[in-house]
Design a protein around this motif. Structure first.
Motif, short mmCIF file in Angstrom:
data_model
loop_
_atom_site.label_atom_id
_atom_site.label_comp_id
_atom_site.label_asym_id
_atom_site.label_seq_id
_atom_site.Cartn_x
_atom_site.Cartn_y
_atom_site.Cartn_z
N ARG A 141 40.55 34.88 36.22
CA ARG A 141 41.62 35.03 35.24
C ARG A 141 41.79 36.48 34.81
O ARG A 141 42.92 36.98 34.72
CB ARG A 141 41.38 34.15 34.00
N SER A 142 40.69 37.17 34.55
CA SER A 142 40.82 38.56 34.14
C SER A 142 41.27 39.44 35.30
O SER A 142 41.92 40.47 35.10
CB SER A 142 39.50 39.07 33.55
N LEU A 143 40.94 39.03 36.53
CA LEU A 143 41.38 39.78 37.68
C LEU A 143 42.87 39.67 37.90
O LEU A 143 43.53 40.62 38.31
CB LEU A 143 40.65 39.28 38.94
N THR A 144 43.43 38.49 37.67
CA THR A 144 44.83 38.24 38.00
C THR A 144 45.77 38.53 36.85
O THR A 144 46.95 38.21 36.93
CB THR A 144 45.01 36.77 38.44
N GLY A 145 45.29 39.09 35.80
CA GLY A 145 46.16 39.43 34.68
C GLY A 145 45.65 40.68 34.00
O GLY A 145 45.02 41.54 34.60
N ASN A 146 45.94 40.76 32.73
CA ASN A 146 45.55 41.94 31.97
C ASN A 146 44.39 41.65 31.03
O ASN A 146 44.28 42.23 29.96
CB ASN A 146 46.76 42.44 31.16
N GLY A 147 43.52 40.73 31.41
CA GLY A 147 42.43 40.32 30.55
C GLY A 147 41.26 41.28 30.58
O GLY A 147 41.16 42.18 31.41
N HIS A 148 40.35 41.08 29.65
CA HIS A 148 39.13 41.87 29.57
C HIS A 148 38.19 41.46 30.70
O HIS A 148 38.07 40.28 31.02
CB HIS A 148 38.47 41.62 28.21
N PRO A 149 37.49 42.40 31.34
CA PRO A 149 36.62 42.04 32.47
C PRO A 149 35.48 41.10 32.11
O PRO A 149 34.92 40.45 32.99
CB PRO A 149 36.09 43.40 32.95
#
Length: 262
Positions: free
Chosen positions: A153-161
């Motif tokens: 999820r964080s890879l495919t968007g702008n989320g925190h690692p």
């Protein structure tokens, strides 16, 4: 799968009811509609890294509850059936599986965990369970497949690692007892509960089950003071907008990176 499925709404609560006649089975699950998404919201609101704390909260909810100390609850949970809990982005869940005869015990133990505000949580129990969760996070980190799956999820968007539900050991080991109390109370103030019930209608009446759930909920929540706790509306909703670029995940103190092109 279920021939007798029913949704009952009563006093603001939703009950998903499955009738399993002639089985003598009873299953009770309490599900909140706020999970580790709360960590992202708090990061945006107060710039505090709480990633992984909701999973730690899930573990701690079985410690020092209103009706049971840690050792007693652990013993009681094993005595009547089987239990488990889980954390996802969308919810925290607690459930118990037993026979019809012990439906009150199942409800009481699940509700003690699901509504635990940590006001009785002892430092020694907190530290022991934090260590368990640290090791679990490290185990996931050392599995490339698990690490990639949880980081999608964080890879495919702008989320925190670190927004992986599990989090990383280096952050978790810095959480304090006050941290988990703070986030837990926001969670209790913000979420809505939903209950899943599987029962044998030849042995139990659904009205009796729901009435006991309501009484247990009220009895426990009457001891919880959330008057000065902030409520976060729509705490189960966090939007991640795809950026259509190569995303790089590099977790602190580690060298391995994942690349995902889409």
């Amino acid at each position: 799968m279920y021939s007798n499925f029913e949704v009952i709404e009563r006093n603001g609560k939703v009950y998903k009811v499955f009738d399993l006649p002639n089985t003598n089975c009873f299953f009770f699950k309490c599900e909140s509609n706020v999970g580790s998404n709360l960590e992202s919201i708090l990061f945006k609101k107060i710039n505090k890294n709480y990633y992984g704390i909701c999973h730690l909260i899930e573990h701690l909810c079985f410690k020092d509850t209103l009706d049971f100390d840690t050792e007693t609850l652990s013993s009681e949970l094993r005595k009547y059936g089987s239990h488990n809990a889980g954390t996802s982005y969308d919810n925290l869940t607690y459930h118990y599986y037993t026979t019809s005869h012990y439906f009150k015990e199942a409800i009481n133990m699940v509700m003690n965990a699901a509504l635990n505000d940590f006001s009785r949580l002892q430092e020694k129990d907190f530290l022991l369970e934090r260590n368990v969760v640290e090791n679990e996070a490290d185990m996931y980190y050392n599995s490339p497949e698990a690490r990639f799956g949880r980081a999608t999820r964080s890879l495919t968007g702008n989320g925190h690692p670190e927004d992986t539900v599990i989090g990383i050991k280096e952050t978790i080991e810095n959480f304090t007892l006050e941290d988990v109390k703070y986030v837990r109370n926001i969670h209790l103030k913000s979420y809505k509960e939903e209950y899943i019930i599987e029962y044998d209608s030849n042995r139990l009446m659904i009205d009796d089950i729901i009435t006991y759930i309501e009484k247990t909920h009220s009895r426990i929540m009457d001891t919880v003071d959330l008057s000065n706790v902030e409520k976060i509306d729509d705490a189960n909703v966090v939007n991640y907008l795809p950026n259509n670029k190569i995303n790089i995940l590099e977790l602190p103190t580690k060298q391995t990176m994942f690349y995902l092109i889409f």
